[in-house]
Design a protein around this motif. Structure first.
Motif, PDB file in Angstrom:
ATOM      1  N   ARG A   1      -0.564   9.260   2.705  1.00  0.00           N
ATOM      2  CA  ARG A   1       0.642   8.518   3.095  1.00  0.00           C
ATOM      3  C   ARG A   1       0.929   8.680   4.589  1.00  0.00           C
ATOM      4  O   ARG A   1       1.576   7.829   5.197  1.00  0.00           O
ATOM      5  CB  ARG A   1       1.857   8.991   2.292  1.00  0.00           C
ATOM      6  N   ARG A   2       0.456   9.807   5.132  1.00  0.00           N
ATOM      7  CA  ARG A   2       0.688  10.011   6.568  1.00  0.00           C
ATOM      8  C   ARG A   2      -0.312   9.234   7.437  1.00  0.00           C
ATOM      9  O   ARG A   2      -0.077   9.028   8.611  1.00  0.00           O
ATOM     10  CB  ARG A   2       0.589  11.509   6.911  1.00  0.00           C
TER      11      ARG A   2
ATOM     12  N   ARG B   1     -12.133  -1.854  -5.469  1.00  0.00           N
ATOM     13  CA  ARG B   1     -12.569  -0.458  -5.392  1.00  0.00           C
ATOM     14  C   ARG B   1     -11.567   0.393  -4.613  1.00  0.00           C
ATOM     15  O   ARG B   1     -11.441   1.587  -4.836  1.00  0.00           O
ATOM     16  CB  ARG B   1     -13.910  -0.466  -4.654  1.00  0.00           C
ATOM     17  N   HIS B   2     -10.884  -0.242  -3.672  1.00  0.00           N
ATOM     18  CA  HIS B   2      -9.953   0.504  -2.819  1.00  0.00           C
ATOM     19  C   HIS B   2      -8.496   0.225  -3.167  1.00  0.00           C
ATOM     20  O   HIS B   2      -7.597   0.660  -2.450  1.00  0.00           O
ATOM     21  CB  HIS B   2     -10.207   0.156  -1.340  1.00  0.00           C
ATOM     22  N   GLY B   3      -8.296  -0.498  -4.220  1.00  0.00           N
ATOM     23  CA  GLY B   3      -6.922  -0.841  -4.591  1.00  0.00           C
ATOM     24  C   GLY B   3      -6.243  -1.663  -3.509  1.00  0.00           C
ATOM     25  O   GLY B   3      -5.031  -1.620  -3.309  1.00  0.00           O
ATOM     26  N   ALA B   4      -7.054  -2.416  -2.764  1.00  0.00           N
ATOM     27  CA  ALA B   4      -6.519  -3.181  -1.628  1.00  0.00           C
ATOM     28  C   ALA B   4      -6.347  -4.642  -2.016  1.00  0.00           C
ATOM     29  O   ALA B   4      -6.888  -5.096  -3.023  1.00  0.00           O
ATOM     30  CB  ALA B   4      -7.475  -3.061  -0.448  1.00  0.00           C
ATOM     31  N   ALA B   5      -5.605  -5.357  -1.181  1.00  0.00           N
ATOM     32  CA  ALA B   5      -5.420  -6.790  -1.421  1.00  0.00           C
ATOM     33  C   ALA B   5      -6.567  -7.558  -0.797  1.00  0.00           C
ATOM     34  O   ALA B   5      -7.062  -7.196   0.277  1.00  0.00           O
ATOM     35  CB  ALA B   5      -4.103  -7.246  -0.793  1.00  0.00           C
ATOM     36  N   LEU B   6      -7.008  -8.613  -1.465  1.00  0.00           N
ATOM     37  CA  LEU B   6      -7.989  -9.518  -0.857  1.00  0.00           C
ATOM     38  C   LEU B   6      -7.221 -10.728  -0.333  1.00  0.00           C
ATOM     39  O   LEU B   6      -6.465 -11.365  -1.071  1.00  0.00           O
ATOM     40  CB  LEU B   6      -9.031  -9.948  -1.890  1.00  0.00           C
ATOM     41  N   VAL B   7      -7.409 -10.998   0.951  1.00  0.00           N
ATOM     42  CA  VAL B   7      -6.657 -12.081   1.597  1.00  0.00           C
ATOM     43  C   VAL B   7      -7.635 -13.152   2.036  1.00  0.00           C
ATOM     44  O   VAL B   7      -8.557 -12.866   2.814  1.00  0.00           O
ATOM     45  CB  VAL B   7      -5.909 -11.549   2.844  1.00  0.00           C
TER      46      VAL B   7
ATOM     47  N   HIS C   1       0.840  -1.196   0.000  1.00  0.00           N
ATOM     48  CA  HIS C   1       0.000   0.000   0.000  1.00  0.00           C
ATOM     49  C   HIS C   1       0.884   1.258   0.000  1.00  0.00           C
ATOM     50  O   HIS C   1       0.688   2.186  -0.794  1.00  0.00           O
ATOM     51  CB  HIS C   1      -0.889  -0.052   1.250  1.00  0.00           C
ATOM     52  N   ARG C   2       1.878   1.259   0.857  1.00  0.00           N
ATOM     53  CA  ARG C   2       2.774   2.427   0.930  1.00  0.00           C
ATOM     54  C   ARG C   2       3.522   2.612  -0.391  1.00  0.00           C
ATOM     55  O   ARG C   2       3.697   3.716  -0.883  1.00  0.00           O
ATOM     56  CB  ARG C   2       3.805   2.222   2.039  1.00  0.00           C
ATOM     57  N   ARG C   3       3.988   1.493  -0.931  1.00  0.00           N
ATOM     58  CA  ARG C   3       4.748   1.586  -2.176  1.00  0.00           C
ATOM     59  C   ARG C   3       3.870   2.122  -3.305  1.00  0.00           C
ATOM     60  O   ARG C   3       4.321   2.896  -4.139  1.00  0.00           O
ATOM     61  CB  ARG C   3       5.283   0.206  -2.568  1.00  0.00           C
ATOM     62  N   HIS C   4       2.630   1.681  -3.301  1.00  0.00           N
ATOM     63  CA  HIS C   4       1.705   2.133  -4.341  1.00  0.00           C
ATOM     64  C   HIS C   4       1.530   3.650  -4.246  1.00  0.00           C
ATOM     65  O   HIS C   4       1.634   4.369  -5.259  1.00  0.00           O
ATOM     66  CB  HIS C   4       0.360   1.418  -4.165  1.00  0.00           C
ATOM     67  N   LEU C   5       1.286   4.140  -3.032  1.00  0.00           N
ATOM     68  CA  LEU C   5       1.097   5.588  -2.871  1.00  0.00           C
ATOM     69  C   LEU C   5       2.394   6.329  -3.181  1.00  0.00           C
ATOM     70  O   LEU C   5       2.393   7.410  -3.779  1.00  0.00           O
ATOM     71  CB  LEU C   5       0.639   5.919  -1.441  1.00  0.00           C
ATOM     72  N   GLY C   6       3.515   5.736  -2.790  1.00  0.00           N
ATOM     73  CA  GLY C   6       4.823   6.362  -3.046  1.00  0.00           C
ATOM     74  C   GLY C   6       5.063   6.504  -4.542  1.00  0.00           C
ATOM     75  O   GLY C   6       5.517   7.555  -5.015  1.00  0.00           O
TER      76      GLY C   6
ATOM     77  N   SER D   1      -7.899  16.298 -17.472  1.00  0.00           N
ATOM     78  CA  SER D   1      -7.971  15.779 -16.090  1.00  0.00           C
ATOM     79  C   SER D   1      -8.878  14.545 -16.027  1.00  0.00           C
ATOM     80  O   SER D   1      -9.748  14.358 -16.879  1.00  0.00           O
ATOM     81  CB  SER D   1      -8.480  16.857 -15.136  1.00  0.00           C
ATOM     82  N   ALA D   2      -8.635  13.736 -15.005  1.00  0.00           N
ATOM     83  CA  ALA D   2      -9.474  12.552 -14.755  1.00  0.00           C
ATOM     84  C   ALA D   2      -9.529  12.317 -13.252  1.00  0.00           C
ATOM     85  O   ALA D   2      -8.701  12.848 -12.517  1.00  0.00           O
ATOM     86  CB  ALA D   2      -8.901  11.328 -15.457  1.00  0.00           C
ATOM     87  N   VAL D   3     -10.534  11.494 -12.837  1.00  0.00           N
ATOM     88  CA  VAL D   3     -10.661  11.206 -11.392  1.00  0.00           C
ATOM     89  C   VAL D   3      -9.956   9.903 -11.057  1.00  0.00           C
ATOM     90  O   VAL D   3     -10.088   8.912 -11.773  1.00  0.00           O
ATOM     91  CB  VAL D   3     -12.150  11.065 -10.993  1.00  0.00           C
ATOM     92  N   LEU D   4      -9.237   9.937  -9.936  1.00  0.00           N
ATOM     93  CA  LEU D   4      -8.604   8.728  -9.393  1.00  0.00           C
ATOM     94  C   LEU D   4      -9.135   8.531  -7.989  1.00  0.00           C
ATOM     95  O   LEU D   4      -9.249   9.500  -7.229  1.00  0.00           O
ATOM     96  CB  LEU D   4      -7.101   8.979  -9.249  1.00  0.00           C
ATOM     97  N   HIS D   5      -9.464   7.300  -7.628  1.00  0.00           N
ATOM     98  CA  HIS D   5      -9.890   7.064  -6.242  1.00  0.00           C
ATOM     99  C   HIS D   5      -8.775   6.388  -5.479  1.00  0.00           C
ATOM    100  O   HIS D   5      -8.323   5.318  -5.864  1.00  0.00           O
ATOM    101  CB  HIS D   5     -11.159   6.208  -6.205  1.00  0.00           C
ATOM    102  N   LEU D   6      -8.368   7.022  -4.423  1.00  0.00           N
ATOM    103  CA  LEU D   6      -7.358   6.401  -3.559  1.00  0.00           C
ATOM    104  C   LEU D   6      -8.023   6.053  -2.238  1.00  0.00           C
ATOM    105  O   LEU D   6      -9.099   6.556  -1.914  1.00  0.00           O
ATOM    106  CB  LEU D   6      -6.201   7.363  -3.323  1.00  0.00           C
ATOM    107  N   SER D   7      -7.336   5.199  -1.466  1.00  0.00           N
ATOM    108  CA  SER D   7      -7.969   4.744  -0.217  1.00  0.00           C
ATOM    109  C   SER D   7      -6.900   4.334   0.786  1.00  0.00           C
ATOM    110  O   SER D   7      -5.833   3.848   0.397  1.00  0.00           O
ATOM    111  CB  SER D   7      -8.858   3.535  -0.530  1.00  0.00           C
ATOM    112  N   PRO D   8      -7.201   4.474   2.050  1.00  0.00           N
ATOM    113  CA  PRO D   8      -6.261   3.973   3.065  1.00  0.00           C
ATOM    114  C   PRO D   8      -6.415   2.472   3.292  1.00  0.00           C
ATOM    115  O   PRO D   8      -5.658   1.890   4.061  1.00  0.00           O
ATOM    116  CB  PRO D   8      -6.667   4.754   4.318  1.00  0.00           C
ATOM    117  N   VAL D   9      -7.412   1.854   2.656  1.00  0.00           N
ATOM    118  CA  VAL D   9      -7.620   0.416   2.902  1.00  0.00           C
ATOM    119  C   VAL D   9      -6.516  -0.380   2.213  1.00  0.00           C
ATOM    120  O   VAL D   9      -6.313  -0.273   1.007  1.00  0.00           O
ATOM    121  CB  VAL D   9      -9.006  -0.042   2.390  1.00  0.00           C
TER     122      VAL D   9
END
Ligand code: PMP
Length: 913
Positions: free
Chosen positions: A193-194, A307-313, A140-145, A268-276
């Protein structure tokens, strides 16, 4: 020190007490296939088994023994490792066993999902969960970085190209200068990121007990303070697909991206980011009682993660490895995860090993360089796991077959006893049988058979009667897990069904005496008192008399069990048990039971005032209390009483009376510190009754006959009795246990000059006393016939509960034995209080004093802490005002008289007042 004692003292004290309470404190000495060899010490006493009996194991190592215990093929691999002397520790080298296992796991899971995986090996299930949390955090951090880097580059470029102020030609930021849009996006990315990443898990999830895993686990039955802080977390309670997909929409952060076209014009375009960072799910939840997560919910989780760019485990630690008939339990759902977690049966029941599989395209390569663990990747575990994998793949059909048979048979049982079995759930060899909470008549059995212990109790019955081992699932203890190995045959399925059928029948018929028979066997030893858990006080409901619709004041009377057979009246369901069985069962459950309500009654005073008295049992016996006090373990007794107080307060009691040993173990009630509640040991009225009797007796006695012997003079009641009686008698001898002389002398000194006082630590000193009063805390009789004079008439007034006087004394013709401290209620009121075996309408004074205080909302408690003569007289006045009279019980004869005429009131009493 025996293994039991060492386990209770040095290993798991709290668990040891639960096991002992439920008669699951057994040891298995060997395991082979589906069976464990139960070691029974000689004279265990349940008569059902000799040493070394075979037990069919359905616990299966909490899901780890899919191939049975010590499967020969796996043992062979283990042996081969020893024979070859393969190095266990060869960190920092190429590990062939780990490599082969990882390749095979990737291939096996990939056969279903079509992906390749990088595998991180560990030792435990929680290890794998922690690794997944960590990996997802890093990803997640690397993706945002990476995104931040990309936007910064773009911003530098537009500035360098002089197009920073060029407005976006299209999209949501159309018309705004592109540098401004990029700046804003970078601010949002930096803010994200914070913030700490968020992890999602499901209602009733179980992912382990370490910090991060424990946070994902829904630990309903674990004390709150046993959770340590883990990552930020959201729990999904609603599993409907729509709710799942949109559950975290509020967390989404909108960012505008800018992309120049071929002519350099920015759009311009919309991007959805997430803390998930990741969403976790067990496709079949194991520890919460075996609940299958519907395929739609798994699919919705996939969508949520995307939707949140998160991993499914998918945590398949328990349900994977073929246990449900497919290698992955999630296979039939058609939903693929990004990470898969395996453990338990991966080790073939012999090795401690776990695996986190991460889809290759999501793997952070550096992870494996820095995420290390001393014991991970060892050849021994890896080789066994690889062999276990072979077995898992070849046994899938067999598992489906035997699992279906077992489930069908258990479902038949559920159908036969629908009021005992709520449901049979699960797939393959991951099954759970949920029992319904029974509703026995007695409060005591309702407490014993509560949702926390029901499954363990059933497990004990099934073990001791059917030689089948089950235990409840960890966080849903009313569900019994059935997780046999794949070796289970049809004959064993019959045995299992018969065992469940028997238990369900007992529950359905309410035959608790049989269901709980195995508790009535003396424990082997090894007991530690429960430790106090300091939790915030519960919110207390406003149940004061004024707040209740009937407005009747409520008082509570707490009492321990005086003798083990009190069980017969506290739990009439067990009335068929012998004295020995009662003692054994109470020894077993010591410290495990919470105080419980026994009965409630309304009592009316002579003037027509009414109180409701709630009797609360504090579940220890007088003998247990004395033994614990002697062993310096008074803390848990006190705690147990305070729990009873808490229950009383929550019921809105305005007065709390502490009967029997409950006041003794709370330092004459001083340890009960409450704000709006009056607390009484009720002992003043007990002393008042005895004083009343003695005053009359002494007034009628001739000269030379007013010699009083007082046993238990250092106790709370004894000391005040000495003070009250001294002015009326010619001589007073204070008798105590050997060694109590010095403390008795302190009491004697206080009586200075009132009469001729002496002290003795030998009961033979009573032989010269025509009047004997006894008020010790002993749980056994202390005064025997030979202690009393033979050639004179003797009056013995026994104030103790349980009584101080040996039954044989009643047979002495010169002795009149009066059970002191009994009170007759006004009018015709005959409430029954289980455990109190007194004639109808008669109560112990301590209970009566509690009730009397209830009639008078502002009268202070006369019996809090050390008793005083003034308090005793105040208690007597209270009884006089409300028409409660002292009752003398001589053998079975009851005589009730009004309190001794005021004419007898002495100058001494005037002084006290
Ligand atoms: N996940 C699941 C689904 C489990 O069932 C368990 C163990 N019951 C764990 C994780 C934790 O495994 P361990 O006890 O080996 O840490």
């Amino acid at each position: 020190m025996s293994a039991d004692s060492a386990f209770a003292r040095h290993t798991r004290p709290e668990l040891a007490r639960l096991l002992r309470a439920m008669h699951l404190d057994v040891t298995y000495r060997a395991g082979r296939g589906d069976h464990l060899t139960l070691e029974l010490p000689d004279g265990d006493g349940d008569g059902a088994a000799g040493a070394g009996e075979q037990v069919l194991d359905l616990v299966g190592g909490a899901g780890s023994s899919l191939f049975g215990h010590n499967h020969p093929a796996l043992v062979e691999v283990a042996r081969g490792c020893f024979d070859e002397q393969i190095p266990f520790n060869a960190q920092g080298s190429v590990r062939p066993g780990a490599a082969e296992l990882a390749r095979r796991l990737s291939e096996t899971v990939g056969a279903t999902t079509g992906a390749d995986y990088v595998v991180t090996l560990g030792c435990t299930g929680a290890d794998a969960v922690e690794a997944a949390v960590k990996h997802a955090t890093v990803a997640h951090r690397r993706h945002l970085g990476a995104l931040q880097e990309e936007f910064e580059t773009l911003l530098r470029r537009v500035r360098r190209d002089g197009t920073a102020d060029v407005p976006c030609a299209s999209g949501p930021a159309a018309g705004r200068p592109c540098a401004e849009v990029l700046d804003e996006a970078l601010d949002r990315i930096a803010a994200l990121r914070r913030t700490d990443p968020v992890f999602v898990s499901l209602r009733n999830a179980f992912h382990g007990k370490t910090a991060a895993a424990g946070t994902l686990t829904h630990g309903g039955n674990v004390p709150e303070d046993l959770h340590v802080p883990g990552p930020r977390h959201r729990r999904l309670n609603d599993w409907t697909p729509d709710a799942v997909v949109t559950a975290l929409d509020a967390e989404l952060v909108q960012v505008h991206s800018v992309t120049p076209d071929a002519d350099g014009v920015p759009h311009s375009a919309v991007l959805h980011l997430s803390p998930v960072a990741a969403c976790f799910a067990e496709p079949i939840q194991g520890e919460s009682g075996v609940h299958e997560v519907p395929a739609e919910t798994l699919a919705a989780l996939r969508e949520l993660a995307d939707r949140h760019g998160a991993a499914l485990v998918f945590d398949e630690i328990q349900c994977g490895m073929g246990r449900t008939g497919t290698f992955l339990a999630s296979e039939p759902s058609g939903v693929a995860a990004d990470y898969y977690l395996l453990s338990k049966s991966l080790g073939g029941g012999l090795a401690k090993v776990s695996a986190m599989l991460v889809a290759e395209d999501r793997y952070v390569p550096e992870f494996g360089r820095h995420h290390t663990s001393t014991f991970a990747d060892d050849d021994f575990s890896s080789r066994i796991a690889t062999a276990a994998l072979d077995l898992a793949l070849s046994w899938r059909e067999r598992i489906t077959e035997v699992g279906t048979l077992l489930r069908d048979r258990l479902a038949e049982v559920a159908g036969r006893w629908p009021d005992a079995v709520a449901e049979v759930r699960g797939r393959g060899l991951l099954l759970g049988v949920e029992f319904r909470l029974p509703n026995p008549e007695s409060g005591m059995l309702r407490e014993v058979l509560d949702s926390e212990s029901l499954g363990y109790l059933i497990a004990g019955r099934i073990l001791h009667t059917h030689r089948i081992r089950v235990i409840p699932t960890l966080s849903a203890p009313a569900t019994v897990r059935v997780q046999p190995s794949a070796l289970l045959g049809p004959a064993e399925v019959d045995r299992v069904a018969a065992a469940f059928d028997e238990v369900a029948g007992l529950l359905s018929r309410g035959d608790y005496a049989t269901l709980m028979e195995h508790l009535a066997v003396p424990p082997r030893g090894g007991w530690q008192p429960p430790q106090h858990v300091p939790l915030p006080r519960r919110d207390r409901p406003a149940l004061s008399a004024a707040a209740r619709p009937d407005g009747v004041p409520r008082v509570a009377f707490l009492a321990n069990l005086d003798v083990p057979t009190t069980l017969w009246s506290m739990a009439p369901e067990l009335a068929g048990w012998s004295d020995r069985q009662c003692t054994a069962a109470l020894d077993r459950i010591q410290g495990e039971l919470d105080p419980f309500e026994v009965v409630r009654h309304r009592i009316t005073s002579e003037e027509g005032r009414t109180v409701e008295v709630v009797m609360i049992a504090v579940p220890f016996t007088a003998a247990q209390a004395n033994a614990a006090l002697r062993a310096g373990q008074g803390g848990w007794l006190r705690r147990s009483v305070l729990d009873g107080v808490e229950l009383a307060v929550s019921l809105g009691a305005g007065v709390i009376g502490l009967g029997g040993h409950t006041s003794i173990v709370t330092n004459a009630a001083r340890d009960v510190v409450e704000n709006d509640v009056r607390v009484t040991s009720g002992n003043s009225l007990t002393a008042a009754c005895a004083y009343d009797l003695l005053r009359l007796t002494l007034a009628e006695a001739g000269a030379g006959e007013r010699r009083v012997g007082l046993v238990g003079g250092i106790g709370n009641i004894g000391a005040v009795m000495a003070e009250l009686v001294a002015p009326h008698c010619e001589s007073l001898v204070l008798v105590g246990r050997p060694g109590s002389g010095r403390r008795l002398s302190v009491v004697a000194d206080r009586l200075g000059g009132l009469t001729d006082v002496s002290v003795a630590d030998d009961l033979d000193a009573l032989r010269d006393c025509p009047i004997v009063v006894s008020a010790t805390n002993s749980s056994d009789p202390v005064i025997a016939p030979h202690h009393l004079g033979r050639d004179q008439k003797v009056l013995v007034c026994d104030l103790a509960v349980p009584g101080d006087v040996h039954p044989a004394v009643a047979g002495l013709s010169n002795v009149t034995l009066v059970s002191g401290g009994r009170i007759q209620l006004p009018g015709v009121q005959t409430p029954r209080f289980p455990g109190i075996t007194l004639p109808p309408g008669i109560l112990y004074s301590c209970l009566a004093e509690t009730i009397l205080l209830g009639f008078e909302p502002t009268t202070p408690s006369p019996s809090y802490g050390g008793l005083t003569s003034a308090g005793v007289l105040a208690a007597r006045d209270l009884a006089v005002r409300h028409g409660f009279h002292p009752a003398r019980i001589v053998s079975d004869d009851v005589s009730v008289r009004p309190w001794v005429d005021d004419q007898l009131s002495t100058a001494f009493e005037e002084d006290i007042r």
